[in-house]
Design a protein around this motif. Structure first.
Motif, PDB file in Angstrom:
ATOM      1  N   SER A  41      64.215 101.251 -19.054  1.00  0.00           N
ATOM      2  CA  SER A  41      64.514 102.672 -19.275  1.00  0.00           C
ATOM      3  C   SER A  41      65.938 103.006 -18.860  1.00  0.00           C
ATOM      4  N   ARG A  42      66.349 102.483 -17.715  1.00  0.00           N
ATOM      5  CA  ARG A  42      67.720 102.721 -17.256  1.00  0.00           C
ATOM      6  C   ARG A  42      68.725 102.089 -18.220  1.00  0.00           C
ATOM      7  N   GLU A  43      68.428 100.881 -18.678  1.00  0.00           N
ATOM      8  CA  GLU A  43      69.325 100.191 -19.607  1.00  0.00           C
ATOM      9  C   GLU A  43      69.461 100.961 -20.918  1.00  0.00           C
ATOM     10  N   ILE A  44      68.358 101.447 -21.439  1.00  0.00           N
ATOM     11  CA  ILE A  44      68.395 102.211 -22.694  1.00  0.00           C
ATOM     12  C   ILE A  44      69.256 103.462 -22.509  1.00  0.00           C
ATOM     13  N   SER A  45      69.032 104.152 -21.400  1.00  0.00           N
ATOM     14  CA  SER A  45      69.810 105.366 -21.137  1.00  0.00           C
ATOM     15  C   SER A  45      71.300 105.075 -20.992  1.00  0.00           C
ATOM     16  N   ALA A  46      71.625 104.022 -20.263  1.00  0.00           N
ATOM     17  CA  ALA A  46      73.033 103.690 -20.016  1.00  0.00           C
ATOM     18  C   ALA A  46      73.725 103.180 -21.272  1.00  0.00           C
ATOM     19  N   ARG A  47      73.051 102.352 -22.021  1.00  0.00           N
ATOM     20  CA  ARG A  47      73.678 101.705 -23.169  1.00  0.00           C
ATOM     21  C   ARG A  47      73.772 102.614 -24.399  1.00  0.00           C
ATOM     22  N   TYR A  48      72.731 103.406 -24.646  1.00  0.00           N
ATOM     23  CA  TYR A  48      72.676 104.160 -25.900  1.00  0.00           C
ATOM     24  C   TYR A  48      72.800 105.662 -25.714  1.00  0.00           C
ATOM     25  N   GLY A  49      72.986 106.107 -24.482  1.00  0.00           N
ATOM     26  CA  GLY A  49      73.125 107.532 -24.215  1.00  0.00           C
ATOM     27  C   GLY A  49      74.502 108.046 -24.587  1.00  0.00           C
ATOM     28  N   ASN A  50      74.624 109.348 -24.610  1.00  0.00           N
ATOM     29  CA  ASN A  50      75.902 109.991 -24.951  1.00  0.00           C
ATOM     30  C   ASN A  50      76.908 109.833 -23.844  1.00  0.00           C
ATOM     31  N   SER A  86      66.812 114.433 -25.254  1.00  0.00           N
ATOM     32  CA  SER A  86      65.447 114.590 -24.769  1.00  0.00           C
ATOM     33  C   SER A  86      64.794 113.231 -24.557  1.00  0.00           C
ATOM     34  N   CYS A  87      65.084 112.282 -25.428  1.00  0.00           N
ATOM     35  CA  CYS A  87      64.544 110.930 -25.281  1.00  0.00           C
ATOM     36  C   CYS A  87      65.167 110.257 -24.062  1.00  0.00           C
ATOM     37  N   LEU A  88      66.458 110.463 -23.869  1.00  0.00           N
ATOM     38  CA  LEU A  88      67.131 109.888 -22.712  1.00  0.00           C
ATOM     39  C   LEU A  88      66.595 110.478 -21.424  1.00  0.00           C
ATOM     40  N   ALA A  89      66.339 111.785 -21.432  1.00  0.00           N
ATOM     41  CA  ALA A  89      65.801 112.422 -20.242  1.00  0.00           C
ATOM     42  C   ALA A  89      64.429 111.849 -19.909  1.00  0.00           C
ATOM     43  N   LEU A  90      63.614 111.640 -20.933  1.00  0.00           N
ATOM     44  CA  LEU A  90      62.301 111.056 -20.703  1.00  0.00           C
ATOM     45  C   LEU A  90      62.439 109.633 -20.174  1.00  0.00           C
ATOM     46  N   PRO A 116      65.234 106.339 -44.279  1.00  0.00           N
ATOM     47  CA  PRO A 116      64.213 106.985 -45.096  1.00  0.00           C
ATOM     48  C   PRO A 116      62.830 106.620 -44.576  1.00  0.00           C
ATOM     49  N   GLU A 117      61.844 107.423 -44.958  1.00  0.00           N
ATOM     50  CA  GLU A 117      60.488 107.262 -44.453  1.00  0.00           C
ATOM     51  C   GLU A 117      59.963 105.830 -44.540  1.00  0.00           C
ATOM     52  N   GLY A 118      60.205 105.119 -45.621  1.00  0.00           N
ATOM     53  CA  GLY A 118      59.615 103.812 -45.814  1.00  0.00           C
ATOM     54  C   GLY A 118      60.330 102.669 -45.129  1.00  0.00           C
ATOM     55  N   ARG A 119      61.528 102.887 -44.598  1.00  0.00           N
ATOM     56  CA  ARG A 119      62.318 101.798 -44.012  1.00  0.00           C
ATOM     57  C   ARG A 119      62.558 102.022 -42.529  1.00  0.00           C
ATOM     58  N   ALA A 120      62.503 100.926 -41.799  1.00  0.00           N
ATOM     59  CA  ALA A 120      62.847 100.990 -40.384  1.00  0.00           C
ATOM     60  C   ALA A 120      64.364 100.970 -40.253  1.00  0.00           C
ATOM     61  N   THR A 121      64.869 101.647 -39.251  1.00  0.00           N
ATOM     62  CA  THR A 121      66.310 101.613 -39.009  1.00  0.00           C
ATOM     63  C   THR A 121      66.673 100.268 -38.408  1.00  0.00           C
ATOM     64  N   ASP A 122      67.929  99.946 -38.504  1.00  0.00           N
ATOM     65  CA  ASP A 122      68.422  98.728 -37.866  1.00  0.00           C
ATOM     66  C   ASP A 122      69.092  99.073 -36.543  1.00  0.00           C
ATOM     67  N   ALA A 123      68.744 100.223 -35.990  1.00  0.00           N
ATOM     68  CA  ALA A 123      69.370 100.686 -34.762  1.00  0.00           C
ATOM     69  C   ALA A 123      69.163  99.672 -33.641  1.00  0.00           C
ATOM     70  N   PRO A 124      70.227  99.383 -32.896  1.00  0.00           N
ATOM     71  CA  PRO A 124      70.120  98.371 -31.840  1.00  0.00           C
ATOM     72  C   PRO A 124      69.167  98.764 -30.713  1.00  0.00           C
ATOM     73  N   TYR A 125      68.891 100.045 -30.539  1.00  0.00           N
ATOM     74  CA  TYR A 125      68.001 100.459 -29.464  1.00  0.00           C
ATOM     75  C   TYR A 125      66.527 100.276 -29.804  1.00  0.00           C
ATOM     76  N   MET A 126      66.196  99.963 -31.062  1.00  0.00           N
ATOM     77  CA  MET A 126      64.791  99.817 -31.436  1.00  0.00           C
ATOM     78  C   MET A 126      64.127  98.626 -30.728  1.00  0.00           C
ATOM     79  N   ALA A 127      64.844  97.527 -30.553  1.00  0.00           N
ATOM     80  CA  ALA A 127      64.247  96.366 -29.872  1.00  0.00           C
ATOM     81  C   ALA A 127      63.868  96.703 -28.425  1.00  0.00           C
ATOM     82  N   PRO A 128      64.775  97.317 -27.636  1.00  0.00           N
ATOM     83  CA  PRO A 128      64.353  97.657 -26.277  1.00  0.00           C
ATOM     84  C   PRO A 128      63.277  98.746 -26.241  1.00  0.00           C
TER      85      PRO A 128
END
Length: 149
Positions: free
Chosen positions: A140-149, A7-11, A44-56
């Motif tokens: 948006s295109r980069e996020i979809s291409a790089r981190y999408g399924n 759903s995030c990728l579609a958006l 967990p609620e109090g910590r940010a993820t280290d997911a690589p997609y968070m920066a973009p």
């Protein structure tokens, strides 16, 4: 590795095709329960993820905040659409509360960056909107291409 939800990728893809960055307003109320229904691999609620997609995603959020301010300043009757799309992005991402706060802060930072500079719509403001929309579409295109399924 945590993968963006479809759903995030579609958006993100829709934003890229439409050339529309989403928006939030600095007064955005954190009314939705972002931590509810969080996936098992989210931080967990109090910590940010280290997911690589968070920066973009944070950069995209800042762009959306900037464009929202500038389009509103320039009298765009559809300027609220950008805030609504940011709200949809936050809902689709279902990020941890910490990640959600990062994205909201990025949006607000982008908004305030131009709020402190522009009091009236100028040709430079319109040019900034055009450039930010291009960057947002590309991101948006980069996020979809790089981190999408």
């Amino acid at each position: 590795m945590f993968i963006l939800r479809p759903s995030c990728l579609a958006l993100a893809a829709w934003l890229a095709v439409a050339g529309l960055p989403a928006t939030l307003h600095p007064a955005f109320a954190e009314a939705s329960g972002a931590g509810e229904n969080a996936p098992a691999d989210a931080a967990p609620e109090g910590r940010a993820t280290d997911a690589p997609y968070m920066a973009p995603l944070a950069r995209l959020s800042a762009i959306l905040g900037s464009v929202h301010f500038l389009r509103t300043l320039c009298g765009d009757p559809n300027a609220r659409l950008y805030r609504d799309k940011m709200t949809e992005l936050l809902a689709a991402q279902k990020a941890s509360e910490a990640d959600r706060r990062i994205l909201v802060a990025s949006f607000n930072s982008g908004y305030r960056a131009f709020e402190s500079t522009y009091r009236v719509c100028t040709p430079a403001a319109r040019l900034a909107v055009e450039r930010y929309q291009k960057e947002g579409s590309s991101l948006s295109r980069e996020i979809s291409a790089r981190y999408g399924n």
